[in-house]
Motif scaffolding. Structure first.
Motif, PDB file in Angstrom:
ATOM      1  N   GLY A  11      -2.133 -22.309   5.332  1.00 55.28           N
ATOM      2  CA  GLY A  11      -2.449 -21.396   4.485  1.00 55.28           C
ATOM      3  C   GLY A  11      -3.373 -20.075   5.022  1.00 55.28           C
ATOM      4  N   THR A  12      -2.897 -19.937   6.356  1.00 57.29           N
ATOM      5  CA  THR A  12      -3.806 -18.744   6.876  1.00 57.29           C
ATOM      6  C   THR A  12      -2.566 -18.129   7.702  1.00 57.29           C
ATOM      7  OG1 THR A  12      -5.903 -19.717   7.270  1.00 57.29           O
ATOM      8  CG2 THR A  12      -5.474 -17.759   8.573  1.00 57.29           C
ATOM      9  N   GLU A  13      -2.470 -16.795   7.445  1.00 57.94           N
ATOM     10  CA  GLU A  13      -1.538 -15.828   8.230  1.00 57.94           C
ATOM     11  C   GLU A  13      -2.069 -15.364   9.652  1.00 57.94           C
ATOM     12  OE1 GLU A  13      -0.010 -12.469   5.819  1.00 57.94           O
ATOM     13  OE2 GLU A  13       1.284 -13.751   4.698  1.00 57.94           O
ATOM     14  N   VAL A  14      -1.246 -15.651  10.931  1.00 64.11           N
ATOM     15  CA  VAL A  14      -1.786 -15.513  12.011  1.00 64.11           C
ATOM     16  C   VAL A  14      -0.358 -14.546  12.479  1.00 64.11           C
ATOM     17  CG1 VAL A  14      -2.246 -16.376  14.355  1.00 64.11           C
ATOM     18  CG2 VAL A  14      -2.966 -17.782  12.119  1.00 64.11           C
ATOM     19  N   SER A  79     -12.391 -12.690  10.489  1.00 60.71           N
ATOM     20  CA  SER A  79     -13.558 -13.262   9.659  1.00 60.71           C
ATOM     21  C   SER A  79     -13.062 -14.813   9.265  1.00 60.71           C
ATOM     22  CB  SER A  79     -13.800 -12.581   8.526  1.00 60.71           C
ATOM     23  OG  SER A  79     -12.759 -12.455   7.477  1.00 60.71           O
ATOM     24  N   TRP A  80     -11.891 -15.293   9.251  1.00 64.01           N
ATOM     25  CA  TRP A  80     -11.655 -16.683   8.901  1.00 64.01           C
ATOM     26  C   TRP A  80     -11.935 -17.547   9.755  1.00 64.01           C
ATOM     27  CZ3 TRP A  80      -7.822 -18.760  11.689  1.00 64.01           C
ATOM     28  CH2 TRP A  80      -6.879 -17.727  12.462  1.00 64.01           C
ATOM     29  N   LEU A  81     -12.051 -17.205  11.085  1.00 61.27           N
ATOM     30  CA  LEU A  81     -12.379 -18.246  12.110  1.00 61.27           C
ATOM     31  C   LEU A  81     -13.436 -18.971  11.926  1.00 61.27           C
ATOM     32  CD1 LEU A  81     -11.163 -16.419  15.504  1.00 61.27           C
ATOM     33  CD2 LEU A  81      -9.945 -18.067  14.275  1.00 61.27           C
ATOM     34  N   ARG A  82     -13.390 -20.353  12.194  1.00 61.98           N
ATOM     35  CA  ARG A  82     -14.521 -20.935  12.355  1.00 61.98           C
ATOM     36  C   ARG A  82     -15.195 -21.151  13.334  1.00 61.98           C
ATOM     37  NH1 ARG A  82     -14.391 -24.929   7.861  1.00 61.98           N
ATOM     38  NH2 ARG A  82     -13.422 -23.801   6.093  1.00 61.98           N
ATOM     39  N   THR A  83     -16.449 -20.909  13.564  1.00 58.79           N
ATOM     40  CA  THR A  83     -17.249 -21.063  14.890  1.00 58.79           C
ATOM     41  C   THR A  83     -18.423 -21.947  14.794  1.00 58.79           C
ATOM     42  OG1 THR A  83     -18.592 -18.992  14.515  1.00 58.79           O
ATOM     43  CG2 THR A  83     -16.548 -18.750  15.708  1.00 58.79           C
ATOM     44  N   ALA A 103      -4.036 -23.010  12.444  1.00 59.76           N
ATOM     45  CA  ALA A 103      -4.199 -21.656  12.672  1.00 59.76           C
ATOM     46  C   ALA A 103      -5.160 -21.092  13.764  1.00 59.76           C
ATOM     47  CB  ALA A 103      -4.618 -21.168  11.316  1.00 59.76           C
ATOM     48  N   HIS A 104      -6.277 -21.579  13.934  1.00 53.86           N
ATOM     49  CA  HIS A 104      -7.229 -21.589  15.001  1.00 53.86           C
ATOM     50  C   HIS A 104      -6.575 -21.642  16.393  1.00 53.86           C
ATOM     51  CE1 HIS A 104      -9.844 -21.538  11.542  1.00 53.86           C
ATOM     52  NE2 HIS A 104     -10.835 -21.380  12.511  1.00 53.86           N
ATOM     53  N   ILE A 105      -5.791 -22.916  16.576  1.00 58.85           N
ATOM     54  CA  ILE A 105      -4.954 -22.947  17.788  1.00 58.85           C
ATOM     55  C   ILE A 105      -4.306 -21.823  18.101  1.00 58.85           C
ATOM     56  CG2 ILE A 105      -3.533 -24.505  18.970  1.00 58.85           C
ATOM     57  CD1 ILE A 105      -6.537 -25.825  18.484  1.00 58.85           C
TER      58      ILE A 105
END
Length: 332
Positions: A11-14, A79-83, A103-105
């Motif tokens: 669901g996220t565009e990378v 901004s969508w990255l989880r940290t 998406a994070h990977i």
């Protein structure tokens, strides 16, 4: 270099820049090939890494080029990255990337990440360590057959203690034996359990396995690296591709494969087909009790044994012996 491509992942565009940059020169796999690999093994990958903080090993020019470790995500990241905030042994904090979804990977791969080093904690509760990680490290003169034997002996002892364990290749020269833990212990307790396991393995198999922290005392034996379980330590992630020319993967395997597996043949080119054919060897893992190993640790301490040495980056610990190699201590 070709133009950037945009992928929709979970669901996220990378956006992937320079998708045809060669990352692995042995067969010519590119940045986009690496992302496609992670898509192919997304199920087992996220089962192993999902929700955990990551230390990124970046190779902007691909395997074999210059590299550096990245502990913190920069303020310019999407901004969508989880940290999550993690700490080093000396107390320094940083915002680490969380393996929230594919998406994070892919975002990390686009930054040139060719190595994901994974915390044994979940981002939601960093005080709890929920994996025991037994790193079997070959000393000089030790080949992979001895590592296979040490892994089998480790499993035998853990089975005897009622702890179900699973094995993976390291993607390099070693083997890792893992046990999922109930969420009841912190990193200090898990390390104490790992020390007890290493010492018991050495007592039972002194010619083949060692718990000696100092290299000069190990001889040609497999070293059980208990300090990989020290708080704040990371281990190379399951299903993750190593920064080697051949793109070797740290691959979970079944115990029935241990005697025949050839780690260098497990690459981003071959592992997806294995997963499609065999599924996830770690798919049935369940949380285990650490108490049998902690009881071994208590017995060792009651018998007069001191703690094992800690890595030099850690503050001096209670009951720790002098942090100096025996040969140097004799000279002093």
């Amino acid at each position: 270099m070709s133009e950037s491509v945009t992928l929709e992942l979970d669901g996220t565009e990378v956006t992937v820049s320079h998708p045809d940059k060669v990352f692995f020169p042995q067969r010519g796999e590119t940045k986009l090939d690496l992302i496609r690999y992670y898509q192919a093994v997304a199920g087992p990958l996220m089962a192993a890494l999902g929700g955990r903080p990551l230390l990124l090993e970046r190779y902007p020019s691909g395997a074999g080029g210059k590299s550096f470790f990245q502990k913190r995500v920069s303020s310019s990241a999407p901004s969508w990255l989880r940290t999550t905030v993690v700490a080093t042994p000396n107390g320094t904090t940083s915002d680490a990337l969380v393996a929230h979804d594919l998406a994070h990977i892919a975002w990390a791969v686009n930054q040139g990440c060719l190595g994901f080093h994974v915390w044994p904690n979940r981002a939601g509760n960093l005080e709890i360590t929920d994996e025991l990680r037994v790193d079997l490290d070959p000393s000089p003169g030790v080949g992979f057959p001895q590592l296979r034997e040490a892994a089998a002996l480790t499993r035998e002892l853990l089975d005897e203690l009622g702890i179900a364990a699973h094995v993976k290749t390291s993607g390099s020269r070693g083997l890792h034996v893992y046990a999922v833990l109930r969420p009841e212990w912190d990193g200090y307790q898990v390390r104490a359990a790992a020390v007890a396991l290493a010492r018991e393995l050495e007592r039972r198999h002194p010619d083949r396995i060692t718990a000696e922290w100092w290299k000069e005392l190990r001889g040609s034996r497999v070293f059980v690296d208990f300090n990989q379980n020290a708080p704040h330590r990371t281990v190379f992630g399951a299903w993750c591709v190593r920064p080697r020319a051949g793109g070797q993967v740290s691959t979970p395997i079944g115990w029935d494969e241990l005697a025949t597996v050839e780690p260098d043949s497990l690459t981003l080119a071959t592992v997806p087909a294995r997963v499609a054919e065999r599924g996830d060897p770690w798919g049935q893992r369940s949380p285990q009790s650490l108490e049998p190993l902690l009881e071994l640790s208590r017995k060792d301490m009651a018998s007069g044994l001191m703690d094992a040495p800690w890595p030099p980056v850690y503050p001096k610990q209670p009951n720790e012996p002098p942090r100096v190699a025996p040969s140097r201590a004799r000279k002093d």
